[in-house]
Design a protein around this motif. Structure first.
Motif, PDB file in Angstrom:
ATOM      1  N   PHE A  28      30.432  18.598  57.315  1.00 61.67           N
ATOM      2  CA  PHE A  28      31.716  18.905  57.943  1.00 61.67           C
ATOM      3  C   PHE A  28      32.826  17.974  57.448  1.00 61.67           C
ATOM      4  CE2 PHE A  28      29.215  20.782  61.670  1.00 61.67           C
ATOM      5  CZ  PHE A  28      29.336  22.064  61.168  1.00 61.67           C
ATOM      6  N   ALA A  29      32.509  16.715  57.215  1.00 56.99           N
ATOM      7  CA  ALA A  29      33.518  15.787  56.716  1.00 56.99           C
ATOM      8  C   ALA A  29      33.971  16.166  55.304  1.00 56.99           C
ATOM      9  CB  ALA A  29      32.974  14.361  56.733  1.00 56.99           C
ATOM     10  N   VAL A  30      33.025  16.513  54.448  1.00 57.08           N
ATOM     11  CA  VAL A  30      33.376  16.938  53.088  1.00 57.08           C
ATOM     12  C   VAL A  30      34.168  18.237  53.129  1.00 57.08           C
ATOM     13  CG1 VAL A  30      32.418  17.773  50.899  1.00 57.08           C
ATOM     14  CG2 VAL A  30      31.493  15.707  51.962  1.00 57.08           C
ATOM     15  N   ALA A  31      33.740  19.174  53.966  1.00 54.28           N
ATOM     16  CA  ALA A  31      34.475  20.438  54.092  1.00 54.28           C
ATOM     17  C   ALA A  31      35.890  20.200  54.608  1.00 54.28           C
ATOM     18  CB  ALA A  31      33.719  21.384  55.019  1.00 54.28           C
ATOM     19  N   ASN A  32      36.052  19.236  55.491  1.00 50.39           N
ATOM     20  CA  ASN A  32      37.383  18.906  56.009  1.00 50.39           C
ATOM     21  C   ASN A  32      38.270  18.348  54.898  1.00 50.39           C
ATOM     22  OD1 ASN A  32      39.495  18.455  57.723  1.00 50.39           O
ATOM     23  ND2 ASN A  32      38.641  16.621  58.628  1.00 50.39           N
ATOM     24  N   VAL A  33      37.711  17.481  54.067  1.00 50.74           N
ATOM     25  CA  VAL A  33      38.482  16.925  52.956  1.00 50.74           C
ATOM     26  C   VAL A  33      38.862  18.018  51.965  1.00 50.74           C
ATOM     27  CG1 VAL A  33      38.340  15.388  50.951  1.00 50.74           C
ATOM     28  CG2 VAL A  33      37.522  14.612  53.175  1.00 50.74           C
ATOM     29  N   VAL A  34      37.912  18.893  51.659  1.00 50.04           N
ATOM     30  CA  VAL A  34      38.177  19.969  50.697  1.00 50.04           C
ATOM     31  C   VAL A  34      39.261  20.902  51.218  1.00 50.04           C
ATOM     32  CG1 VAL A  34      37.170  22.024  49.613  1.00 50.04           C
ATOM     33  CG2 VAL A  34      35.928  19.855  49.601  1.00 50.04           C
ATOM     34  N   THR A  35      39.191  21.261  52.494  1.00 45.19           N
ATOM     35  CA  THR A  35      40.208  22.162  53.035  1.00 45.19           C
ATOM     36  C   THR A  35      41.565  21.464  53.174  1.00 45.19           C
ATOM     37  OG1 THR A  35      39.516  21.648  55.299  1.00 45.19           O
ATOM     38  CG2 THR A  35      38.571  23.613  54.279  1.00 45.19           C
ATOM     39  N   SER A  36      41.558  20.155  53.293  1.00 47.02           N
ATOM     40  CA  SER A  36      42.828  19.428  53.392  1.00 47.02           C
ATOM     41  C   SER A  36      43.596  19.442  52.074  1.00 47.02           C
ATOM     42  CB  SER A  36      42.580  17.982  53.816  1.00 47.02           C
ATOM     43  OG  SER A  36      42.071  17.933  55.122  1.00 47.02           O
ATOM     44  N   VAL A  37      42.884  19.402  50.960  1.00 48.56           N
ATOM     45  CA  VAL A  37      43.558  19.391  49.664  1.00 48.56           C
ATOM     46  C   VAL A  37      43.690  20.780  49.046  1.00 48.56           C
ATOM     47  CG1 VAL A  37      42.887  17.015  49.170  1.00 48.56           C
ATOM     48  CG2 VAL A  37      41.433  18.889  48.402  1.00 48.56           C
ATOM     49  N   SER A  38      43.155  21.796  49.704  1.00 45.72           N
ATOM     50  CA  SER A  38      43.241  23.151  49.171  1.00 45.72           C
ATOM     51  C   SER A  38      44.383  23.903  49.856  1.00 45.72           C
ATOM     52  CB  SER A  38      41.925  23.899  49.383  1.00 45.72           C
ATOM     53  OG  SER A  38      41.737  24.171  50.754  1.00 45.72           O
ATOM     54  N   THR A  39      44.516  25.158  49.506  1.00 43.48           N
ATOM     55  CA  THR A  39      45.585  25.979  50.079  1.00 43.48           C
ATOM     56  C   THR A  39      45.105  26.815  51.256  1.00 43.48           C
ATOM     57  OG1 THR A  39      45.108  27.734  48.494  1.00 43.48           O
ATOM     58  CG2 THR A  39      46.789  26.109  47.871  1.00 43.48           C
ATOM     59  N   LEU A  40      43.962  26.465  51.806  1.00 44.73           N
ATOM     60  CA  LEU A  40      43.461  27.199  52.974  1.00 44.73           C
ATOM     61  C   LEU A  40      44.338  26.892  54.186  1.00 44.73           C
ATOM     62  CD1 LEU A  40      39.616  26.659  52.563  1.00 44.73           C
ATOM     63  CD2 LEU A  40      40.859  28.799  52.305  1.00 44.73           C
ATOM     64  N   PRO A  41      44.352  27.795  55.157  1.00 47.86           N
ATOM     65  CA  PRO A  41      45.156  27.533  56.363  1.00 47.86           C
ATOM     66  C   PRO A  41      44.716  26.259  57.084  1.00 47.86           C
ATOM     67  CG  PRO A  41      44.398  29.807  56.322  1.00 47.86           C
ATOM     68  CD  PRO A  41      43.715  29.101  55.189  1.00 47.86           C
ATOM     69  N   VAL A  42      45.651  25.660  57.795  1.00 49.52           N
ATOM     70  CA  VAL A  42      45.406  24.383  58.461  1.00 49.52           C
ATOM     71  C   VAL A  42      44.306  24.492  59.502  1.00 49.52           C
ATOM     72  CG1 VAL A  42      46.476  22.660  59.966  1.00 49.52           C
ATOM     73  CG2 VAL A  42      47.761  23.608  58.067  1.00 49.52           C
ATOM     74  N   TYR A  43      44.236  25.599  60.227  1.00 50.30           N
ATOM     75  CA  TYR A  43      43.243  25.724  61.303  1.00 50.30           C
ATOM     76  C   TYR A  43      41.807  25.700  60.787  1.00 50.30           C
ATOM     77  CZ  TYR A  43      43.464  30.706  60.107  1.00 50.30           C
ATOM     78  OH  TYR A  43      43.443  31.895  59.447  1.00 50.30           O
TER      79      TYR A  43
END
Length: 69
Positions: A28-43
């Motif tokens: 979950f921590a890695v997925a959070n980092v990946v989604t933070s730097v990607s263009t996926l929605p914030v939620y």
């Protein structure tokens, strides 16, 4: 006459094993980092962050519940 005694047993709580919680926390921590730097929605990132926080809170709770005094 025979006497029957009923033994009261404590309710067994379902506990998730610590290695599984650590693995989920890392995922979950890695997925959070990946989604933070990607263009996926914030939620999406918020969801992964909350899941990581829940894993960490469960690990902390299990630590304090089972530690020896």
């Amino acid at each position: 006459m025979t006497q029957h005694t009923t033994e009261i047993r404590p309710v067994a709580r379902h506990r998730v094993s610590r290695p599984l919680l650590w693995a989920l926390l890392a995922v979950f921590a890695v997925a959070n980092v990946v989604t933070s730097v990607s263009t996926l929605p914030v939620y999406v990132g918020v969801g992964f962050g909350l899941a990581a926080l829940a894993c960490a809170a469960t690990l902390i709770h299990q630590h304090y519940a089972t530690r020896r005094h």
